[in-house]
Scaffold this motif. Structure first.
Motif, PDB file in Angstrom:
ATOM      1  N   GLY A   1      46.329 -34.129  14.673  1.00 40.98           N
ATOM      2  CA  GLY A   1      47.311 -34.288  15.486  1.00 40.98           C
ATOM      3  C   GLY A   1      48.054 -35.752  15.513  1.00 40.98           C
ATOM      4  O   GLY A   1      49.102 -36.104  15.306  1.00 40.98           O
ATOM      5  N   GLU A   2      46.993 -36.696  15.482  1.00 39.57           N
ATOM      6  CA  GLU A   2      47.404 -38.220  15.296  1.00 39.57           C
ATOM      7  C   GLU A   2      48.038 -38.548  14.343  1.00 39.57           C
ATOM      8  O   GLU A   2      49.055 -39.205  14.027  1.00 39.57           O
TER       9      GLU A   2
ATOM     10  N   ALA B   1      49.552 -36.489  11.860  1.00 37.71           N
ATOM     11  CA  ALA B   1      50.716 -35.898  11.712  1.00 37.71           C
ATOM     12  C   ALA B   1      51.929 -36.655  12.434  1.00 37.71           C
ATOM     13  O   ALA B   1      53.071 -36.526  11.904  1.00 37.71           O
ATOM     14  N   LEU B   2      51.479 -37.617  13.375  1.00 37.11           N
ATOM     15  CA  LEU B   2      52.760 -38.364  13.931  1.00 37.11           C
ATOM     16  C   LEU B   2      53.055 -39.713  13.348  1.00 37.11           C
ATOM     17  O   LEU B   2      53.970 -40.521  13.785  1.00 37.11           O
ATOM     18  N   LEU B   3      52.211 -39.918  12.361  1.00 35.78           N
ATOM     19  CA  LEU B   3      52.283 -41.582  11.802  1.00 35.78           C
ATOM     20  C   LEU B   3      53.612 -41.443  10.912  1.00 35.78           C
ATOM     21  O   LEU B   3      54.077 -40.391  10.283  1.00 35.78           O
ATOM     22  N   ASN B   4      54.131 -42.697  10.919  1.00 41.72           N
ATOM     23  CA  ASN B   4      55.305 -42.963   9.744  1.00 41.72           C
ATOM     24  C   ASN B   4      54.917 -44.248   8.980  1.00 41.72           C
ATOM     25  O   ASN B   4      53.612 -44.808   9.281  1.00 41.72           O
TER      26      ASN B   4
ATOM     27  N   ASP C   1      53.586 -47.493  10.620  1.00 40.71           N
ATOM     28  CA  ASP C   1      52.202 -47.419  11.353  1.00 40.71           C
ATOM     29  C   ASP C   1      51.176 -47.888  10.234  1.00 40.71           C
ATOM     30  O   ASP C   1      50.114 -47.701  10.618  1.00 40.71           O
TER      31      ASP C   1
ATOM     32  N   SER D   1      50.946 -44.376  20.803  1.00 45.93           N
ATOM     33  CA  SER D   1      51.609 -43.565  21.273  1.00 45.93           C
ATOM     34  C   SER D   1      52.842 -43.976  21.422  1.00 45.93           C
ATOM     35  O   SER D   1      53.868 -43.646  21.991  1.00 45.93           O
TER      36      SER D   1
ATOM     37  N   GLU E   1      58.991 -42.539  19.441  1.00 42.37           N
ATOM     38  CA  GLU E   1      59.302 -41.300  19.837  1.00 42.37           C
ATOM     39  C   GLU E   1      58.710 -40.007  19.373  1.00 42.37           C
ATOM     40  O   GLU E   1      58.311 -39.960  18.268  1.00 42.37           O
ATOM     41  N   GLY E   2      58.387 -39.060  20.315  1.00 41.57           N
ATOM     42  CA  GLY E   2      57.646 -37.999  20.270  1.00 41.57           C
ATOM     43  C   GLY E   2      56.150 -38.206  20.003  1.00 41.57           C
ATOM     44  O   GLY E   2      55.223 -37.247  19.535  1.00 41.57           O
ATOM     45  N   LYS E   3      55.699 -39.417  20.248  1.00 42.89           N
ATOM     46  CA  LYS E   3      54.072 -39.760  19.797  1.00 42.89           C
ATOM     47  C   LYS E   3      53.217 -39.576  21.347  1.00 42.89           C
ATOM     48  O   LYS E   3      54.071 -39.811  22.190  1.00 42.89           O
ATOM     49  N   ARG E   4      52.334 -39.067  20.917  1.00 45.04           N
ATOM     50  CA  ARG E   4      51.476 -38.951  22.577  1.00 45.04           C
ATOM     51  C   ARG E   4      49.856 -38.921  21.934  1.00 45.04           C
ATOM     52  O   ARG E   4      49.721 -38.378  20.792  1.00 45.04           O
TER      53      ARG E   4
END
Length: 67
Positions: A14-15, A17-20, A23, A37, A40-43
Protein backbone atom coordinates in the motif's frame (compact mmCIF):
# COMPACT_ATOMS: atom_id res chain seq x y z
CA UNK A 1 6.11 -4.76 -9.90
CA UNK A 2 4.71 -4.05 -6.43
CA UNK A 3 5.55 -7.49 -4.98
CA UNK A 4 9.10 -7.26 -6.34
CA UNK A 5 9.57 -3.79 -4.88
CA UNK A 6 8.09 -4.90 -1.56
CA UNK A 7 10.50 -7.84 -1.44
CA UNK A 8 13.61 -5.72 -1.99
CA UNK A 9 12.58 -2.74 0.19
CA UNK A 10 10.54 -4.26 3.03
CA UNK A 11 7.81 -1.67 2.41
CA UNK A 12 4.11 -2.41 2.50
CA UNK A 13 2.45 -2.77 -0.91
CA UNK A 14 0.00 0.00 0.00
CA UNK A 15 2.88 2.39 0.71
CA UNK A 16 4.55 1.55 -2.59
CA UNK A 17 1.33 2.00 -4.56
CA UNK A 18 1.13 5.63 -3.43
CA UNK A 19 4.67 6.57 -4.51
CA UNK A 20 5.38 8.91 -7.40
CA UNK A 21 8.56 10.03 -9.17
CA UNK A 22 9.15 12.85 -6.67
CA UNK A 23 9.43 10.26 -3.88
CA UNK A 24 12.71 8.98 -5.31
CA UNK A 25 15.41 11.13 -3.76
CA UNK A 26 19.16 10.98 -3.29
CA UNK A 27 20.64 11.40 0.17
CA UNK A 28 24.37 11.05 0.83
CA UNK A 29 24.85 9.66 -2.71
CA UNK A 30 22.32 6.88 -2.08
CA UNK A 31 19.01 6.73 -3.95
CA UNK A 32 16.10 6.29 -1.55
CA UNK A 33 12.34 5.98 -1.57
CA UNK A 34 10.71 8.62 0.59
CA UNK A 35 7.77 6.97 2.35
CA UNK A 36 5.63 9.84 3.59
CA UNK A 37 2.01 10.79 4.10
CA UNK A 38 2.65 14.23 2.59
CA UNK A 39 0.72 14.52 -0.66
CA UNK A 40 -2.71 14.10 -2.14
CA UNK A 41 -4.34 10.79 -1.29
CA UNK A 42 -1.39 9.51 0.73
CA UNK A 43 -1.83 7.95 4.12
CA UNK A 44 0.28 5.78 6.36
CA UNK A 45 -0.56 3.45 9.19
CA UNK A 46 0.98 5.87 11.72
CA UNK A 47 2.92 9.13 11.57
CA UNK A 48 6.04 7.29 12.73
CA UNK A 49 5.87 5.21 9.53
CA UNK A 50 7.53 8.07 7.59
CA UNK A 51 11.05 7.05 6.55
CA UNK A 52 13.68 6.82 3.84
CA UNK A 53 14.24 3.38 2.32
CA UNK A 54 17.50 2.84 0.41
CA UNK A 55 17.14 1.40 -3.08
CA UNK A 56 19.34 -1.68 -3.41
CA UNK A 57 21.27 -2.70 -6.50
CA UNK A 58 18.83 -5.52 -7.31
CA UNK A 59 15.93 -3.07 -7.39
CA UNK A 60 17.59 -0.52 -9.75
CA UNK A 61 16.65 -2.31 -13.04
CA UNK A 62 12.99 -2.62 -11.99
CA UNK A 63 12.84 1.00 -10.90
CA UNK A 64 14.43 2.25 -14.14
CA UNK A 65 11.86 0.33 -16.18
CA UNK A 66 9.05 1.99 -14.24
CA UNK A 67 10.41 5.48 -14.66
Amino acid sequence: MLPVMARYTGCRVGELALLNAEDIIEKNNVKCLRITSFGEGKRLKTDSSERLVPIGEKLHPYLESLL
